[in-house]
Design a protein around this motif. Structure first.
Motif, PDB file in Angstrom:
ATOM      1  N   GLN A  71     -20.009 -25.434 -27.221  1.00  0.00           N
ATOM      2  CA  GLN A  71     -20.152 -25.529 -28.550  1.00  0.00           C
ATOM      3  C   GLN A  71     -21.117 -26.709 -29.013  1.00  0.00           C
ATOM      4  O   GLN A  71     -22.115 -26.531 -29.811  1.00  0.00           O
ATOM      5  CB  GLN A  71     -18.755 -25.607 -29.376  1.00  0.00           C
ATOM      6  CG  GLN A  71     -18.009 -27.096 -28.979  1.00  0.00           C
ATOM      7  CD  GLN A  71     -16.342 -26.810 -29.271  1.00  0.00           C
ATOM      8  OE1 GLN A  71     -16.027 -25.929 -28.570  1.00  0.00           O
ATOM      9  NE2 GLN A  71     -15.840 -27.388 -30.076  1.00  0.00           N
ATOM     10  N   ALA A  72     -21.048 -27.690 -28.126  1.00  0.00           N
ATOM     11  CA  ALA A  72     -22.066 -28.870 -28.290  1.00  0.00           C
ATOM     12  C   ALA A  72     -23.618 -28.287 -28.107  1.00  0.00           C
ATOM     13  O   ALA A  72     -24.418 -28.617 -28.735  1.00  0.00           O
ATOM     14  CB  ALA A  72     -21.730 -29.970 -27.230  1.00  0.00           C
ATOM     15  N   LEU A  73     -23.568 -27.597 -26.861  1.00  0.00           N
ATOM     16  CA  LEU A  73     -24.999 -26.920 -26.681  1.00  0.00           C
ATOM     17  C   LEU A  73     -25.434 -25.945 -27.524  1.00  0.00           C
ATOM     18  O   LEU A  73     -26.846 -26.048 -27.994  1.00  0.00           O
ATOM     19  CB  LEU A  73     -24.928 -26.290 -25.217  1.00  0.00           C
ATOM     20  CG  LEU A  73     -26.149 -25.512 -24.775  1.00  0.00           C
ATOM     21  CD1 LEU A  73     -27.540 -26.531 -24.556  1.00  0.00           C
ATOM     22  CD2 LEU A  73     -25.747 -24.685 -23.543  1.00  0.00           C
ATOM     23  N   GLU A  74     -24.498 -25.240 -28.158  1.00  0.00           N
ATOM     24  CA  GLU A  74     -25.119 -24.242 -28.936  1.00  0.00           C
ATOM     25  C   GLU A  74     -25.675 -24.425 -30.314  1.00  0.00           C
ATOM     26  O   GLU A  74     -26.329 -23.914 -30.952  1.00  0.00           O
ATOM     27  CB  GLU A  74     -23.695 -23.288 -29.432  1.00  0.00           C
ATOM     28  CG  GLU A  74     -23.448 -22.398 -28.259  1.00  0.00           C
ATOM     29  CD  GLU A  74     -22.419 -21.407 -28.506  1.00  0.00           C
ATOM     30  OE1 GLU A  74     -22.306 -20.373 -27.677  1.00  0.00           O
ATOM     31  OE2 GLU A  74     -21.507 -21.545 -29.431  1.00  0.00           O
ATOM     32  N   VAL A  75     -25.327 -25.876 -30.726  1.00  0.00           N
ATOM     33  CA  VAL A  75     -25.853 -26.555 -31.982  1.00  0.00           C
ATOM     34  C   VAL A  75     -27.203 -26.733 -31.796  1.00  0.00           C
ATOM     35  O   VAL A  75     -28.316 -26.477 -32.853  1.00  0.00           O
ATOM     36  CB  VAL A  75     -25.153 -27.928 -32.452  1.00  0.00           C
ATOM     37  CG1 VAL A  75     -25.695 -29.066 -31.266  1.00  0.00           C
ATOM     38  CG2 VAL A  75     -25.498 -28.348 -33.774  1.00  0.00           C
ATOM     39  N   HIS A 127     -23.953 -35.930 -37.513  1.00  0.00           N
ATOM     40  CA  HIS A 127     -23.777 -34.534 -38.234  1.00  0.00           C
ATOM     41  C   HIS A 127     -23.267 -33.677 -37.349  1.00  0.00           C
ATOM     42  O   HIS A 127     -22.379 -32.964 -37.289  1.00  0.00           O
ATOM     43  CB  HIS A 127     -25.020 -34.521 -38.887  1.00  0.00           C
ATOM     44  CG  HIS A 127     -25.543 -35.583 -39.905  1.00  0.00           C
ATOM     45  ND1 HIS A 127     -26.821 -35.429 -40.344  1.00  0.00           N
ATOM     46  CD2 HIS A 127     -25.004 -36.786 -40.473  1.00  0.00           C
ATOM     47  CE1 HIS A 127     -26.987 -36.324 -41.298  1.00  0.00           C
ATOM     48  NE2 HIS A 127     -25.976 -36.986 -41.312  1.00  0.00           N
ATOM     49  N   ASP A 128     -24.222 -33.698 -36.147  1.00  0.00           N
ATOM     50  CA  ASP A 128     -23.874 -32.615 -35.113  1.00  0.00           C
ATOM     51  C   ASP A 128     -22.542 -32.816 -34.411  1.00  0.00           C
ATOM     52  O   ASP A 128     -21.921 -31.809 -34.146  1.00  0.00           O
ATOM     53  CB  ASP A 128     -25.036 -32.718 -33.942  1.00  0.00           C
ATOM     54  CG  ASP A 128     -26.326 -32.123 -34.551  1.00  0.00           C
ATOM     55  OD1 ASP A 128     -26.655 -31.131 -35.401  1.00  0.00           O
ATOM     56  OD2 ASP A 128     -27.225 -32.612 -34.222  1.00  0.00           O
ATOM     57  N   GLN A 129     -22.305 -34.036 -34.210  1.00  0.00           N
ATOM     58  CA  GLN A 129     -20.955 -34.415 -33.514  1.00  0.00           C
ATOM     59  C   GLN A 129     -19.783 -33.835 -34.431  1.00  0.00           C
ATOM     60  O   GLN A 129     -18.706 -33.396 -33.868  1.00  0.00           O
ATOM     61  CB  GLN A 129     -20.695 -35.772 -33.237  1.00  0.00           C
ATOM     62  CG  GLN A 129     -19.325 -36.288 -32.480  1.00  0.00           C
ATOM     63  CD  GLN A 129     -19.043 -37.753 -32.597  1.00  0.00           C
ATOM     64  OE1 GLN A 129     -20.435 -38.708 -32.818  1.00  0.00           O
ATOM     65  NE2 GLN A 129     -18.203 -38.327 -32.202  1.00  0.00           N
ATOM     66  N   TRP A 130     -19.657 -34.210 -35.857  1.00  0.00           N
ATOM     67  CA  TRP A 130     -18.653 -33.787 -36.676  1.00  0.00           C
ATOM     68  C   TRP A 130     -18.771 -32.276 -36.457  1.00  0.00           C
ATOM     69  O   TRP A 130     -17.728 -31.624 -36.629  1.00  0.00           O
ATOM     70  CB  TRP A 130     -19.090 -34.187 -38.141  1.00  0.00           C
ATOM     71  CG  TRP A 130     -18.168 -33.587 -39.045  1.00  0.00           C
ATOM     72  CD1 TRP A 130     -16.870 -33.558 -39.223  1.00  0.00           C
ATOM     73  CD2 TRP A 130     -18.760 -32.230 -39.648  1.00  0.00           C
ATOM     74  NE1 TRP A 130     -16.713 -32.581 -39.964  1.00  0.00           N
ATOM     75  CE2 TRP A 130     -17.599 -31.603 -40.498  1.00  0.00           C
ATOM     76  CE3 TRP A 130     -19.773 -31.491 -39.838  1.00  0.00           C
ATOM     77  CZ2 TRP A 130     -17.778 -30.547 -41.412  1.00  0.00           C
ATOM     78  CZ3 TRP A 130     -20.089 -30.440 -40.580  1.00  0.00           C
ATOM     79  CH2 TRP A 130     -18.741 -29.853 -41.277  1.00  0.00           C
ATOM     80  N   ALA A 131     -19.854 -31.484 -36.641  1.00  0.00           N
ATOM     81  CA  ALA A 131     -19.976 -30.098 -36.684  1.00  0.00           C
ATOM     82  C   ALA A 131     -19.199 -29.751 -35.541  1.00  0.00           C
ATOM     83  O   ALA A 131     -18.272 -28.692 -35.652  1.00  0.00           O
ATOM     84  CB  ALA A 131     -21.292 -29.510 -36.824  1.00  0.00           C
ATOM     85  N   CYS A 132     -19.343 -29.949 -34.449  1.00  0.00           N
ATOM     86  CA  CYS A 132     -18.963 -29.525 -33.044  1.00  0.00           C
ATOM     87  C   CYS A 132     -17.656 -30.003 -32.776  1.00  0.00           C
ATOM     88  O   CYS A 132     -16.534 -29.059 -32.400  1.00  0.00           O
ATOM     89  CB  CYS A 132     -19.670 -29.822 -31.850  1.00  0.00           C
ATOM     90  SG  CYS A 132     -21.642 -29.168 -31.962  1.00  0.00           S
ATOM     91  N   PHE A 134     -32.067 -23.189 -19.128  1.00  0.00           N
ATOM     92  CA  PHE A 134     -30.787 -22.670 -18.522  1.00  0.00           C
ATOM     93  C   PHE A 134     -30.471 -23.717 -17.504  1.00  0.00           C
ATOM     94  O   PHE A 134     -31.265 -24.348 -16.693  1.00  0.00           O
ATOM     95  CB  PHE A 134     -30.921 -21.288 -18.031  1.00  0.00           C
ATOM     96  CG  PHE A 134     -29.820 -20.690 -17.983  1.00  0.00           C
ATOM     97  CD1 PHE A 134     -28.922 -20.100 -18.795  1.00  0.00           C
ATOM     98  CD2 PHE A 134     -29.126 -20.735 -16.309  1.00  0.00           C
ATOM     99  CE1 PHE A 134     -27.563 -19.659 -18.300  1.00  0.00           C
ATOM    100  CE2 PHE A 134     -27.935 -20.099 -15.850  1.00  0.00           C
ATOM    101  CZ  PHE A 134     -27.234 -19.581 -17.262  1.00  0.00           C
ATOM    102  N   PRO A 135     -29.212 -24.024 -17.284  1.00  0.00           N
ATOM    103  CA  PRO A 135     -28.167 -23.413 -18.077  1.00  0.00           C
ATOM    104  C   PRO A 135     -27.460 -24.394 -19.494  1.00  0.00           C
ATOM    105  O   PRO A 135     -26.967 -23.831 -20.190  1.00  0.00           O
ATOM    106  CB  PRO A 135     -26.893 -23.716 -16.979  1.00  0.00           C
ATOM    107  CG  PRO A 135     -27.278 -24.641 -16.214  1.00  0.00           C
ATOM    108  CD  PRO A 135     -28.817 -24.762 -16.243  1.00  0.00           C
ATOM    109  N   GLN A 136     -27.930 -25.529 -19.438  1.00  0.00           N
ATOM    110  CA  GLN A 136     -27.250 -26.476 -20.643  1.00  0.00           C
ATOM    111  C   GLN A 136     -28.132 -27.483 -21.266  1.00  0.00           C
ATOM    112  O   GLN A 136     -27.645 -28.520 -21.674  1.00  0.00           O
ATOM    113  CB  GLN A 136     -26.018 -26.707 -20.154  1.00  0.00           C
ATOM    114  CG  GLN A 136     -25.982 -27.992 -19.044  1.00  0.00           C
ATOM    115  CD  GLN A 136     -25.232 -27.887 -18.138  1.00  0.00           C
ATOM    116  OE1 GLN A 136     -25.275 -27.504 -17.016  1.00  0.00           O
ATOM    117  NE2 GLN A 136     -24.062 -28.819 -18.250  1.00  0.00           N
ATOM    118  N   ALA A 137     -29.280 -27.057 -21.318  1.00  0.00           N
ATOM    119  CA  ALA A 137     -30.473 -28.023 -21.842  1.00  0.00           C
ATOM    120  C   ALA A 137     -31.092 -27.408 -23.191  1.00  0.00           C
ATOM    121  O   ALA A 137     -31.468 -26.342 -23.041  1.00  0.00           O
ATOM    122  CB  ALA A 137     -31.208 -28.797 -21.068  1.00  0.00           C
TER     123      ALA A 137
END
Length: 440
Positions: free
Chosen positions: A169-173, A343-348, A254-257
């Protein structure tokens, strides 16, 4: 709709899990180089639920070993750095950076026990201020010649931060361009000349228009997503007028950056690395195409919201992320300050430790997330079947993987499709280090 079984498949990364086995086949950031400085350059590291100890010996060599001593399981993170390696404080067994036991001092004189002892050890490489490790089976892939890895040290800056949520969910932001118009909305535009080191506070390239104004006033973007050799590329178009279009191009490696523009002169390459199933670190390399990075200023800016030594966020769920009703009414959309990482941290984190994707309803603007999940599941299945994996280049192939281009600028409406390639080339031609690569 994602099933509970699919959600488990994609998110769980412990030893022996399908996604964990996949991610172990790639280089993973495990520390900042700055964490291996000072009188005792050693730190415990947790990666995908496994425990390691990372250290730099007297010669400058970096080693990553399993954390439990192979003698009787004592914690090597409390060991002594001496005699060319790491010595366990329990019985004095000494290990070098390759894991080879060099001394078992309590054994009888002439004992050859140490020659038969090898501690679990893993390849490590330092790149642009980050220590990367490979903890999977087989040979690791080569590092692609991406900008963040080939720019001179003077033109890069690395940092990190801890989030209390699952890595996915952190990556998807980072592959969701639509959220920036809301989550990162500012009601006032600052002087863009004072925006150094701040994302979404400068002006778009080829324009004096503040990015904050673009995001605030044009919140229905057209998003295009396409597969790319490194993973996928997203192009976000915001029509400013009949004559002008705002173009923002971002990438998922891929995979997570992901690689995204920070300003007209700087890009951000960011990894979301699982500590375990419910915590992850973001690691970022900021790469400048113009002058050297002001590392002191960049570090001081980030330490306003990040607390050492664990690089935890000063604004978090325990203090409501610094939420202010007055600020939300008058200054920012979230009321949680001006640092977009918060902001991103809160959302995730607000999605829970592991997001329940069976309850989500994706829209048109989520097409990047949809494509990535298909790529991820296909790669997990390939790893299980022993088939070739994406982004596993050899040295020759790695040299052909450059960029990837990440641009935020204003184009003529008719030139929007070609804008990224043209703007990226112009930026490289004007850069000392990047232009040298063009002529090589």
């Amino acid at each position: 709709m994602i099933s509970a079984e699919q959600n488990e498949l994609m998110t769980r990364v412990g030893h022996g899990t399908p996604a964990g086995n996949l991610l172990r086949r790639y280089w993973q950031p495990v520390a900042l180089s700055e964490e291996l400085t000072g009188p005792r350059p050693l730190k415990p590291v947790q990666l995908m639920g496994q425990h390691f100890v990372l250290f730099r010996d007297e010669t400058g060599r970096v080693g990553l070993l399993d954390r439990d001593c192979p003698h009787r399981g004592a914690d090597l993170a409390y060991g002594r750095l001496e005699s060319g390696g790491l010595r366990c404080a329990f019985h004095g067994w000494l290990f070098d950076a390759t894991g080879q036991c060099m001394e078992t001092p309590a054994e009888p004189a002439g004992s050859r026990l140490c020659s038969r002892i090898k501690q679990g050890a893993y390849p490590v490489v330092e790149k642009s201020g980050i220590v990367f490790a490979y903890i999977g089976e087989g040979e690791p892939p080569a590092f692609a010649d991406f900008d963040c890895f080939v720019a001179p040290d003077s033109h890069t800056f690395a940092f990190k931060g801890l989030w209390e949520c699952n890595w996915l969910q952190a990556l998807e932001v980072g592959m969701d361009p639509a959220h920036a118009s809301f989550l990162h909305r500012f009601y006032e535009d600052e002087d863009t000349s004072e925006s150094y080191g701040k994302q979404f506070r400068g002006a778009s390239a080829d324009s004096k228009m503040a990015i904050t104004q673009v995001l605030r006033e044009y919140d229905r973007p057209e998003i295009r997503v396409q597969p790319a050799p490194h993973g996928m590329q997203l192009t976000t178009l915001r029509k400013l007028s009949d004559e002008q279009t705002h173009v923002r191009v971002t990438n998922v490696v891929f995979p997570q950056a992901f690689v995204i523009p920070m300003s007209s002169e700087m890009t951000i390459s960011q990894w979301h690395v699982p500590v375990d199933d419910t915590h992850c670190y973001w690691y970022a390399i900021f790469t400048s195409f113009t002058g050297p990075v002001d590392k002191k200023q960049m570090r001081e800016q980030r330490l306003q919201t990040i607390e050492l030594p664990l690089y935890t966020s000063r604004k978090n769920k325990r203090n409501e992320y610094g939420y202010s009703v007055d600020e939300q009414l008058n200054k920012t959309y979230t009321g949680m300050g001006e640092d977009i990482n918060v902001h991103d941290q809160w959302a995730c984190e607000s999605m829970g430790p592991i997001q329940d994707r069976t309850r989500e309803h994706l829209g048109t603007t989520d097409k990047g997330i949809t494509l990535y999940r298909r790529i991820l599941v296909k790669a997990i299945e390939a790893a299980q079947a022993g088939e070739p994996l994406p982004m596993q280049p050899n040295a020759e192939e790695a040299g052909a993987l450059t960029g990837p281009p990440s641009i935020d600028g204003v184009s003529t409406a008719e030139g929007a499709d070609a804008y990224c390639e043209q703007a990226d080339l112009a930026r490289r031609r004007g850069s000392d280090w990047a232009s040298a690569r063009l002529s090589a």
